[in-house]
Design a protein around this motif. Structure first.
Motif, mmCIF file in Angstrom:
data_model
loop_
_atom_site.group_PDB
_atom_site.id
_atom_site.type_symbol
_atom_site.label_atom_id
_atom_site.label_comp_id
_atom_site.label_asym_id
_atom_site.label_seq_id
_atom_site.Cartn_x
_atom_site.Cartn_y
_atom_site.Cartn_z
ATOM 1 N N PRO A 109 0.996 -0.960 0.058
ATOM 2 C CA PRO A 109 0.122 0.297 0.011
ATOM 3 C C PRO A 109 0.565 1.406 0.236
ATOM 4 C CG PRO A 109 -0.576 -1.593 1.657
ATOM 5 C CD PRO A 109 0.561 -2.448 0.943
ATOM 6 N N GLN A 110 0.561 2.002 -0.330
ATOM 7 C CA GLN A 110 1.094 3.490 -0.902
ATOM 8 C C GLN A 110 1.742 4.680 0.982
ATOM 9 O OE1 GLN A 110 -1.010 6.175 -3.482
ATOM 10 N NE2 GLN A 110 0.081 4.752 -4.986
ATOM 11 N N ASP A 111 0.948 3.874 2.110
ATOM 12 C CA ASP A 111 0.738 4.487 3.092
ATOM 13 C C ASP A 111 1.219 3.681 3.469
ATOM 14 O OD1 ASP A 111 -1.086 2.801 3.077
ATOM 15 O OD2 ASP A 111 -2.800 3.588 4.730
ATOM 16 N N VAL A 112 2.535 2.978 3.216
ATOM 17 C CA VAL A 112 3.761 2.019 4.027
ATOM 18 C C VAL A 112 4.380 2.704 3.792
ATOM 19 C CG1 VAL A 112 5.022 0.406 4.239
ATOM 20 C CG2 VAL A 112 2.076 -0.277 3.895
ATOM 21 N N LEU A 113 4.803 3.798 4.995
ATOM 22 C CA LEU A 113 6.307 4.487 5.143
ATOM 23 C C LEU A 113 6.768 4.336 5.766
ATOM 24 C CD1 LEU A 113 4.095 8.214 3.838
ATOM 25 C CD2 LEU A 113 4.835 6.308 2.546
ATOM 26 N N ALA A 114 7.975 5.061 5.252
ATOM 27 C CA ALA A 114 9.563 5.110 6.246
ATOM 28 C C ALA A 114 8.836 4.977 7.265
ATOM 29 C CB ALA A 114 10.290 5.718 6.220
ATOM 30 N N GLY A 115 8.827 4.073 8.469
ATOM 31 C CA GLY A 115 7.987 3.964 10.207
ATOM 32 C C GLY A 115 7.293 2.834 10.474
ATOM 33 N N ALA A 116 6.820 2.361 8.901
ATOM 34 C CA ALA A 116 5.699 1.809 8.629
ATOM 35 C C ALA A 116 6.194 0.206 9.708
ATOM 36 C CB ALA A 116 5.343 1.300 7.724
ATOM 37 N N THR A 117 5.208 -0.575 10.580
ATOM 38 C CA THR A 117 5.651 -2.516 10.995
ATOM 39 C C THR A 117 5.203 -2.818 10.122
ATOM 40 O OG1 THR A 117 6.203 -0.886 13.350
ATOM 41 C CG2 THR A 117 5.142 -3.170 12.943
ATOM 42 N N VAL A 118 5.913 -3.692 9.816
ATOM 43 C CA VAL A 118 5.455 -4.909 8.958
ATOM 44 C C VAL A 118 6.425 -6.002 9.113
ATOM 45 C CG1 VAL A 118 6.088 -3.429 6.853
ATOM 46 C CG2 VAL A 118 7.839 -5.234 7.694
ATOM 47 N N GLU A 119 5.032 -7.399 8.593
ATOM 48 C CA GLU A 119 5.892 -8.739 8.661
ATOM 49 C C GLU A 119 6.734 -9.403 7.195
ATOM 50 O OE1 GLU A 119 2.486 -10.433 11.557
ATOM 51 O OE2 GLU A 119 1.985 -10.696 9.093
ATOM 52 N N VAL A 120 8.145 -10.218 7.285
ATOM 53 C CA VAL A 120 8.301 -10.421 6.473
ATOM 54 C C VAL A 120 7.606 -12.079 6.424
ATOM 55 C CG1 VAL A 120 9.888 -11.269 4.989
ATOM 56 C CG2 VAL A 120 10.319 -8.552 6.368
ATOM 57 N N TRP A 121 7.084 -12.439 4.863
ATOM 58 C CA TRP A 121 6.434 -13.724 4.558
ATOM 59 C C TRP A 121 7.211 -14.376 3.326
ATOM 60 C CZ3 TRP A 121 2.103 -16.763 6.508
ATOM 61 C CH2 TRP A 121 0.911 -15.466 7.701
ATOM 62 N N HIS A 122 7.457 -15.845 4.060
ATOM 63 C CA HIS A 122 8.341 -16.331 3.019
ATOM 64 C C HIS A 122 7.930 -18.031 2.385
ATOM 65 C CE1 HIS A 122 11.290 -19.703 4.933
ATOM 66 N NE2 HIS A 122 10.076 -19.372 6.097
ATOM 67 N N ALA A 123 7.651 -18.272 1.297
ATOM 68 C CA ALA A 123 7.331 -19.379 0.615
ATOM 69 C C ALA A 123 8.470 -20.514 0.339
ATOM 70 C CB ALA A 123 6.127 -18.795 -0.406
ATOM 71 N N PRO A 124 9.056 -21.005 0.422
ATOM 72 C CA PRO A 124 10.118 -21.922 0.370
ATOM 73 C C PRO A 124 10.423 -22.775 -1.054
ATOM 74 C CG PRO A 124 9.939 -22.525 2.774
ATOM 75 C CD PRO A 124 8.292 -21.914 1.817
ATOM 76 N N PRO A 125 11.447 -22.759 -2.037
ATOM 77 C CA PRO A 125 10.344 -23.339 -3.027
ATOM 78 C C PRO A 125 10.767 -24.446 -3.269
ATOM 79 C CG PRO A 125 13.271 -23.291 -3.013
ATOM 80 C CD PRO A 125 11.881 -22.292 -1.840
ATOM 81 N N LEU A 126 10.164 -25.599 -3.716
ATOM 82 C CA LEU A 126 9.632 -26.447 -3.762
ATOM 83 C C LEU A 126 10.885 -27.390 -4.654
ATOM 84 C CD1 LEU A 126 5.577 -27.113 -3.326
ATOM 85 C CD2 LEU A 126 7.308 -27.654 -1.881
#
Length: 206
Positions: free
Chosen positions: A123-140
Motif C-alpha cells: 500500500p502507498q501509505d506504508v512509508l518509512a517507520g511503518a511496521t511490517v511482517e516478512v513472509w516467505h514461501a520456500p521453493p519446492l
C-alpha cells in the motif's frame, strides 16, 4: 430622596472603581505569567523527518524549539546532548519532540538493514517507520512452485520503499528493512535459497 439617590450613585461608582482595579491587576498578572513562562522555556530537539530505528542521528534532521516543559525538561533531548556515533533506539516521527531515551550507541545497536524484494504490492501509505511482517514461501523440489507461505520475521521497521521503474517495474517492490541482527541469517538464507518473499503491513495501513 435626593440625598439617597446621590448615596446610591456614589456606592455604584465605588464598585465600578474597585472592579476596574481588579481587572487591571488581573491583566498585569496575566502578562507576568506569560513573560515568566517564556523565560522558563528550554531549547529541545524536534525531528524534521521520520527517523527509523537504527538510523544515525544527525543535527540536520532536527530543529531547535523552545518549550516550557517545567519538571519534564530533563526528559527531552537538548541540542548539546546530540553526539556523533548515536543512532535511534526506536522510530522517531516527524514533528516529535525527542526523548532522551532515543539516542543509542551505534556500536551497541542490535539492528541492521536488509534489502528485500516483495513479491506482492505494498500500500502507498506504508512509508518509512511503518511496521511490517516478512513472509516467505520456500521453493519446492520441482523448482517451479512454492510451499505454503509462513512468517519469516515479524514486527520489523521499514527504512525506505524503493519502487521499481521502467522495464524493472515487473520485478516487484524493494523494501529496506530494519531487523534485529539475530534474524539476519534467516532472512539472507531465504533470499539466497530462492524463497518467494512478501512484505505485509501490520497495524494502521494494513
Amino acid at each position: 430622596m435626593a440625598s439617597l439617590s446621590r448615596h446610591r450613585r456614589a456606592f455604584w461608582g465605588d464598585v465600578r472603581f474597585l472592579v476596574g482595579i481588579a481587572l487591571v491587576a488581573l491583566s498585569i498578572t496575566g502578562v507576568w505569567f506569560i513573560v515568566s513562562t517564556s523565560d522558563d522555556a528550554t531549547p529541545v530537539l524536534q525531528a524534521q523527518r521520520t527517523i527509523t530505528q537504527g538510523e544515525a542521528l544527525r543535527s540536520s534532521d532536527f530543529q531547535v524549539v523552545e518549550l516550557g516543559l517545567g519538571a519534564l525538561t530533563d526528559e527531552y533531548l537538548a541540542p548539546q546532548d546530540l553526539r556523533t556515533g548515536q543512532v535511534a533506539s526506536r522510530t522517531v516521527r516527524e514533528g516529535e519532540i525527542v526523548p532522551v531515551s532515543v539516542p543509542a550507541d551505534a556500536e551497541k545497536s542490535r539492528s541492521t538493514t536488509v534489502l528485500v524484494e516483495s513479491s506482492i504490492g505494498i500500500p502507498q501509505d506504508v512509508l518509512a517507520g511503518a511496521t511490517v511482517e516478512v513472509w516467505h514461501a520456500p521453493p519446492l523440489d520441482d523448482g517451479r512452485t512454492f510451499d505454503t507461505p509462513r512468517i519469516l520475521v515479524a514486527d520489523v521497521i521499514v527504512r525506505r520503499v524503493i519502487e521499481a521503474e521502467g522495464m524493472l517495474a515487473d520485478a516487484g517492490t524493494q523494501v529496506e528493512l530494519v531487523i534485529d541482527r539475530a534474524d539476519v541469517a534467516d532472512v539472507l538464507a531465504a533470499i539466497t535459497g530462492g524463497s518467494s518473499l512478501s512484505v505485509v503491513p501490520v497495524g494502521p495501513g494494513s
